[in-house]
Each structure stands twice: as C-alpha cells, then as structure tokens.
Design an enzyme around this catalytic site. Structure first.
Site, PDB file in Angstrom:
ATOM      1  N   SER A  16       0.835  -1.202   0.000  1.00 15.90           N
ATOM      2  CA  SER A  16       0.000   0.000   0.000  1.00 15.90           C
ATOM      3  C   SER A  16       0.871   1.254   0.000  1.00 15.90           C
ATOM      4  CB  SER A  16      -0.901   0.007   1.242  1.00 15.90           C
ATOM      5  OG  SER A  16      -1.428   1.310   1.414  1.00 15.90           O
ATOM      6  N   HIS A  39      -1.215  -1.309  -4.212  1.00 17.34           N
ATOM      7  CA  HIS A  39      -2.484  -1.009  -3.540  1.00 17.34           C
ATOM      8  C   HIS A  39      -2.599   0.502  -3.334  1.00 17.34           C
ATOM      9  CE1 HIS A  39      -5.833  -2.240  -0.857  1.00 17.34           C
ATOM     10  NE2 HIS A  39      -5.462  -1.231  -0.081  1.00 17.34           N
ATOM     11  N   ASP A  41      -4.927   3.431  -1.796  1.00 18.07           N
ATOM     12  CA  ASP A  41      -6.020   3.715  -0.863  1.00 18.07           C
ATOM     13  C   ASP A  41      -6.618   5.082  -1.176  1.00 18.07           C
ATOM     14  OD1 ASP A  41      -6.062   1.409   0.958  1.00 18.07           O
ATOM     15  OD2 ASP A  41      -4.006   2.027   1.394  1.00 18.07           O
ATOM     16  N   MET A  43      -9.293   7.736  -0.229  1.00 21.92           N
ATOM     17  CA  MET A  43     -10.133   8.113   0.929  1.00 21.92           C
ATOM     18  C   MET A  43     -10.692   9.509   0.696  1.00 21.92           C
ATOM     19  SD  MET A  43      -7.816   6.851   4.120  1.00 21.92           S
ATOM     20  CE  MET A  43      -6.779   5.384   4.038  1.00 21.92           C
ATOM     21  N   HIS A  72      -8.365   0.574  -3.744  1.00 23.37           N
ATOM     22  CA  HIS A  72      -9.267   0.332  -2.619  1.00 23.37           C
ATOM     23  C   HIS A  72      -9.982   1.646  -2.323  1.00 23.37           C
ATOM     24  CE1 HIS A  72      -9.493  -0.638   2.009  1.00 23.37           C
ATOM     25  NE2 HIS A  72     -10.688  -0.612   1.437  1.00 23.37           N
ATOM     26  N   MET A  74     -12.213   3.837  -0.367  1.00 21.93           N
ATOM     27  CA  MET A  74     -12.897   4.091   0.910  1.00 21.93           C
ATOM     28  C   MET A  74     -13.626   5.416   0.747  1.00 21.93           C
ATOM     29  SD  MET A  74      -9.784   2.732   3.252  1.00 21.93           S
ATOM     30  CE  MET A  74      -8.680   2.907   1.860  1.00 21.93           C
ATOM     31  N   MET A 143     -11.219  -6.204   5.815  1.00 20.21           N
ATOM     32  CA  MET A 143     -10.388  -5.269   6.578  1.00 20.21           C
ATOM     33  C   MET A 143     -10.062  -5.873   7.941  1.00 20.21           C
ATOM     34  SD  MET A 143      -9.902  -2.497   4.730  1.00 20.21           S
ATOM     35  CE  MET A 143      -9.010  -1.669   6.023  1.00 20.21           C
ATOM     36  N   ASP A 181      -6.401  -6.718   4.535  1.00 23.39           N
ATOM     37  CA  ASP A 181      -5.820  -5.370   4.543  1.00 23.39           C
ATOM     38  C   ASP A 181      -5.899  -4.780   5.941  1.00 23.39           C
ATOM     39  OD1 ASP A 181      -4.968  -2.804   3.966  1.00 23.39           O
ATOM     40  OD2 ASP A 181      -6.701  -2.282   2.721  1.00 23.39           O
TER      41      ASP A 181
HETATM   42  C1  DX5 Z   1      -6.214   1.409   5.762  1.00 26.01           C
HETATM   43  C2  DX5 Z   1      -5.817   1.049   4.367  1.00 26.01           C
HETATM   44  C3  DX5 Z   1      -4.677   0.118   4.283  1.00 26.01           C
HETATM   45  C4  DX5 Z   1      -3.409   0.633   4.901  1.00 26.01           C
HETATM   46  C5  DX5 Z   1      -2.735  -0.528   5.532  1.00 26.01           C
HETATM   47  O1  DX5 Z   1      -7.487   1.933   5.786  1.00 26.01           O
HETATM   48  O2  DX5 Z   1      -6.883   0.450   3.663  1.00 26.01           O
HETATM   49  O3  DX5 Z   1      -4.440  -0.312   2.948  1.00 26.01           O
HETATM   50  O4  DX5 Z   1      -2.523   1.220   3.994  1.00 26.01           O
HETATM   51  O5  DX5 Z   1      -1.634  -0.074   6.221  1.00 26.01           O
HETATM   52  P1  DX5 Z   1      -0.842  -1.035   7.223  1.00 26.01           P
HETATM   53  O6  DX5 Z   1      -0.371  -2.206   6.426  1.00 26.01           O
HETATM   54  O7  DX5 Z   1       0.249  -0.172   7.749  1.00 26.01           O
HETATM   55  O8  DX5 Z   1      -1.837  -1.462   8.281  1.00 26.01           O
HETATM   56 ZN    ZN Z   2      -6.391  -0.465   1.683  1.00 26.90          ZN
END
Ligand code: DX5
Ligand code: ZN
Length: 231
Positions: A16, A39, A41, A43, A72, A74, A143, A181
């Site tokens: 990620s 990956h 993220d 948000m 991903h 969110m 998650m 994740d």
């Molecule tokens: C959190 C993200 C993850 C995050 C994971 O909401 O969806 O992808 O980057 O980070 P680590 O591996 O540090 O928990």
């Molecule tokens: Zn993620």
C-alpha cells in the site's frame, strides 16, 4: 482503456502506497519489483475520516507503475465514482459494500469497464448476507483494521470471518481472491494465510522497511510457507 497484466501466482502481495512518500510516488512504485499489485487507498474524508488522493493521481499512476493498480476505494457513493477508476485502467477496483447502493450493478459495471471487481467489508460487517454475490466478484477484501489509516494494530477478531469466507469461496469454486488489509506484517501474515487469505496488503510493513522489496519477498515466503502447512 489501458490493459494491465494480471498476476497468476496463488500468494500475492499488494504493497500500500499509503505508507510511501507521496511526493515521490513514481519512484516508490518502481522500488517494489517483487510486488504483484500496487495497492492505492482512495479516501474521501466522508466514508473514512481521512483524505488521500483521487482519480487524477490514479490515472497518472497507471502510466507510471510497472505493476497493475489495486484501487481500494474508501469513499461514499462508489456507485457514482468507482467505474471511473476502471475506465482509466486500474486492474482491480474495490468498493465498500457498506457504501454501495447497488453492489451487483456496480460490480458488473467495473467488470464491463475491464477491471477486476472487488468488494470490501469493514471488520464488523458480516460476510454471510453477501454469499450470493460471489459470482459477481473477483475479490473479497476483509479489513483487519478500521479503514482510514495505516500503521494500526491487526484485529485478530476478524480471523474467524476470514476462515468462513474462505469456506464460502471454496464452495463457489475458489476463483474469487481473498484479500486481507490492515496490520499485515511478519507477525500476522501467517495467521491470515492459515485462515485462507491469498492476497495480502501491507503498507507500513513494506514502505516502512529499510528495503521495501526485500520486505515483500520475506512476507511472500512466510505466506507461502503457512499456506503449504495447510495443504
Ligand atoms: C487502511 C488502508 C490500508 C493501509 C494498511 O485503511 O486500507 O491499505 O494502507 O496499512 P498497514 O499495512 O500499515 O496497516
Ligand atoms: Zn487499503
């Protein structure tokens, strides 16, 4: 549409970039040649209390990344926004079922735009109501932290759901990938693999390491060894 190559091996690692240097993203995605996916993220500060990046950055990263993007989302209202990520060439697009109004229609539109369709569940969301949707999906993301931030502690409480989801997927023929994740690292990845996960997201455990690519190789070896103990 830009086509990206899809990986074939059974254990896959998707680092990620949430834990990467956002000012040097092209270099950071180039620093992990052992990754199967990158990956990303997304948000929106509505679905989760954090804001990262959106479609223009993903579109640029598709061109800069040697590996396919695993987006991903969110975000609120994925029905409206998610297909755009498939249209700019993300190899996999995952929406949160808690935010989707019409998950079947959305999964179909992601596939018809050329992406793999993923459906994500927060830690407290049960998988059972969605069993009949598996045929519409290429991946289920469970998650193992509350979504929103990297570097959180792995939630063991999700392990039974990982096992139940694996059984459900196997009943359906096993073609749906099971991604984990949140808090995935050297001390947690084996438990996830033993529970039946096959795609592992790791943010801080990869980009927080001295050598991110070696960290991926080590995580893969651990997951493969744990999977082999199961077989
Ligand atoms: C959190 C993200 C993850 C995050 C994971 O909401 O969806 O992808 O980057 O980070 P680590 O591996 O540090 O928990
Ligand atoms: Zn993620």
């Amino acid at each position: 549409m830009i086509c990206q190559t899809l990986p074939m091996s059974s254990v896959q690692i998707s680092p990620s970039i949430l834990s990467a240097d956002f000012a040097r993203l092209a270099d950071e995605v180039g620093a992990v040649p052992s990754a199967d996916w990158i990956h990303v993220d997304v948000m929106d500060n509505h679905f989760v209390p954090n804001l990262t990046l959106g479609l223009p950055v993903v579109e640029a990263l598709v061109k800069a990344s040697p590996r396919p993007l695993d987006c991903h989302l969110m975000i609120a209202d994925p029905d409206r926004w998610a297909p755009g990520y498939a249209e700019v060439g993300a190899g996999s697009v995952t929406f949160h079922v808690e935010a989707a109004r019409a998950p079947i229609r959305l999964a179909r539109s992601l596939r018809s735009a050329g992406a793999r369709a993923g459906m994500a569940l927060k830690p407290a969301t049960p998988i059972e109501p969605y069993e009949d949707l598996l045929g519409e999906l290429d991946m289920v993301l469970l998650m193992t932290v509350e979504p929103g931030f990297g570097g959180q502690k792995f939630l063991d409480v999700v392990l039974p759901k990982i096992r139940r989801t694996r059984q459900m997927i196997n009943r359906h023929g096993g073609s749906v990938w099971l991604q984990i994740d949140g808090g995935v690292a050297a001390d947690t990845i084996e438990r996830c693999a033993e529970a039946g996960a096959d795609v592992f997201v790791a943010g801080s455990a990869v980009y927080g390491a001295e050598d991110p690519d070696r960290a991926i190789q080590a995580l893969r070896a651990q997951a493969e060894a744990a999977g082999a103990r199961l077989a």
